[in-house]
Write an enzyme that holds these catalytic residues in place. Structure first.
Site, PDB file in Angstrom:
ATOM      1  N   ARG A  15     -75.513 -70.723  55.100  1.00 12.61           N
ATOM      2  CA  ARG A  15     -75.614 -68.691  55.733  1.00 12.61           C
ATOM      3  C   ARG A  15     -75.815 -69.059  56.691  1.00 12.61           C
ATOM      4  O   ARG A  15     -77.273 -69.721  57.284  1.00 12.61           O
ATOM      5  CB  ARG A  15     -76.114 -68.443  54.715  1.00 12.61           C
ATOM      6  N   LYS A  28     -71.889 -62.217  46.381  1.00  7.80           N
ATOM      7  CA  LYS A  28     -71.777 -60.766  46.247  1.00  7.80           C
ATOM      8  C   LYS A  28     -72.512 -59.663  47.338  1.00  7.80           C
ATOM      9  O   LYS A  28     -71.508 -58.544  47.460  1.00  7.80           O
ATOM     10  CB  LYS A  28     -73.541 -61.264  45.903  1.00  7.80           C
ATOM     11  N   ARG A  79     -80.842 -59.086  37.508  1.00  2.00           N
ATOM     12  CA  ARG A  79     -80.641 -60.022  36.878  1.00  2.00           C
ATOM     13  C   ARG A  79     -81.977 -60.655  35.576  1.00  2.00           C
ATOM     14  O   ARG A  79     -82.049 -61.633  36.226  1.00  2.00           O
ATOM     15  CB  ARG A  79     -80.733 -61.007  38.539  1.00  2.00           C
ATOM     16  N   ARG A 120     -81.835 -67.681  56.475  1.00  2.00           N
ATOM     17  CA  ARG A 120     -82.489 -66.969  55.160  1.00  2.00           C
ATOM     18  C   ARG A 120     -84.493 -68.434  55.016  1.00  2.00           C
ATOM     19  O   ARG A 120     -83.727 -69.763  54.256  1.00  2.00           O
ATOM     20  CB  ARG A 120     -82.214 -66.609  53.978  1.00  2.00           C
ATOM     21  N   ARG A 134     -83.590 -71.428  42.832  1.00  2.00           N
ATOM     22  CA  ARG A 134     -82.687 -70.440  42.639  1.00  2.00           C
ATOM     23  C   ARG A 134     -81.373 -70.836  41.423  1.00  2.00           C
ATOM     24  O   ARG A 134     -81.326 -69.336  40.481  1.00  2.00           O
ATOM     25  CB  ARG A 134     -81.843 -70.383  43.992  1.00  2.00           C
TER      26      ARG A 134
END
Ligand code: AP5
Ligand code: MG
Length: 261
Positions: A169, A54, A129, A202, A213
């Site tokens: 990431r 996203k 969400r 993160r 998640r």
């Protein structure tokens, strides 16, 4: 009011080419620049699981259409790092991917949407969400003067690739560019290609947090996707391709939905 907006959104009123967190989007090798200009983008929702792309795609769209990315995750992280009241309330909750209460997030989004750079459109990344957030957004936009209807794009990537994307990431804390040590590595290991800053990971980008998640996504966010599918002006795009190829399909889906085809 401006002060309140700054503390809740983690960003002051920004130029169109800035992200919601205030960082200037840097051109990438994947930039899309030759299509999509004919369209007034209006409100665009980018929906999909953690790690689906996203944020990566939002940066392509904001560059093309000069509209802001409004990432609730980025805004919340900015509040946490600035130690605002919202950040203090959100910090523990976000640590491993639980959702911040709807009323806090809705309020933060309302303040961000009131900024003038959203007039021609905006990209919502990570919001709504939950179904209550979706109902709140629908009502909010219904009374917004001149607002185009929402178009929603749901990105799809399979579980194993999501896990690789999440655990690999790395982010630049200065320009917010997103890397991946497996899939999109920087030229110099650990440092941003654009500004040389040391990349960061993160706290919620661990395999254990990812399980939680994904669980939250399936139980709370999947119904949001069905909500927008049922409204029409909805497209699904496979995210397991080069960034530019995914972006081209997202853009043509938005163009198609805006032209009513
Ligand atoms: P948020 O920051 O929104 O996290 P998320 O939804 O889990 O999504 P991610 O940011 O992890 O993934 P992404 O889809 O943006 O992927 P990206 O482009 O970075 O939210 C964080 C937390 O904040 C939540 O858990 C919650 O606690 C709270 N929160 C946020 N919004 C909330 C709300 N509305 N209500 C309540 N709480 C809220 O890409 C991932 C990786 O893949 C990168 O490494 C990238 O380089 C790589 N990649 C992407 N695309 C490609 C491609 N095409 N090819 C190769 N690699 C790719
Ligand atoms: Mg993101």
């Amino acid at each position: 009011m401006v002060e309140q907006a700054s503390s809740l959104t983690g960003a002051s009123v920004s130029a169109c080419s800035e992200s919601a967190g205030g960082a200037l989007a840097q051109p990438t090798a994947h930039s899309v620049s030759s299509v999509g200009h004919a369209v007034t983008p209006g409100p665009i929702l980018l929906l999909g699981a953690p790690g689906v792309g996203k944020g990566t795609q939002a940066r392509e769209l904001m560059r093309l259409w000069a509209i802001p990315q409004i990432s609730t995750g980025d805004l919340l992280r900015a509040n946490v790092s600035q130690g605002t009241e919202l950040g203090l309330a959100a910090k523990e909750i976000m640590q491993c991917g639980n959702l911040v209460p709807d009323d806090l997030v809705n309020r933060m989004v309302a303040i961000r949407l009131a900024q003038p750079d959203t007039l021609n459109g905006f990209i919502l990344d990570g919001f709504p969400r939950t179904l209550p957030q979706a109902h709140w957004l629908d009502a909010e936009l219904a009374v917004r003067p001149g607002a185009l209807p929402i178009v929603a794009v749901s990105l799809q990537v399979d579980y194993n690739l999501l896990l690789r994307r999440i655990t690999g990431r790395r982010n630049c804390p200065v320009c917010q560019r997103i890397y991946n040590v497996f899939l999109q590595p920087p030229q110099r290991d650990g440092f941003c290609d654009v500004d040389g800053a040391a990349l960061v990971q993160r706290a919620d980008d661990t395999e254990t947090c990812f399980q939680g998640r994904i669980g939250n996504y399936q139980s709370l966010t999947a119904p949001v996707i069905e909500h927008y599918r049922a409204q029409g002006r909805f497209a699904e795009v496979h995210g397991d391709r080069e960034v530019a190829a995914v972006a081209a399909e997202v853009i043509s889906a938005v163009e198609r939905m805006r032209s009513g085809a």
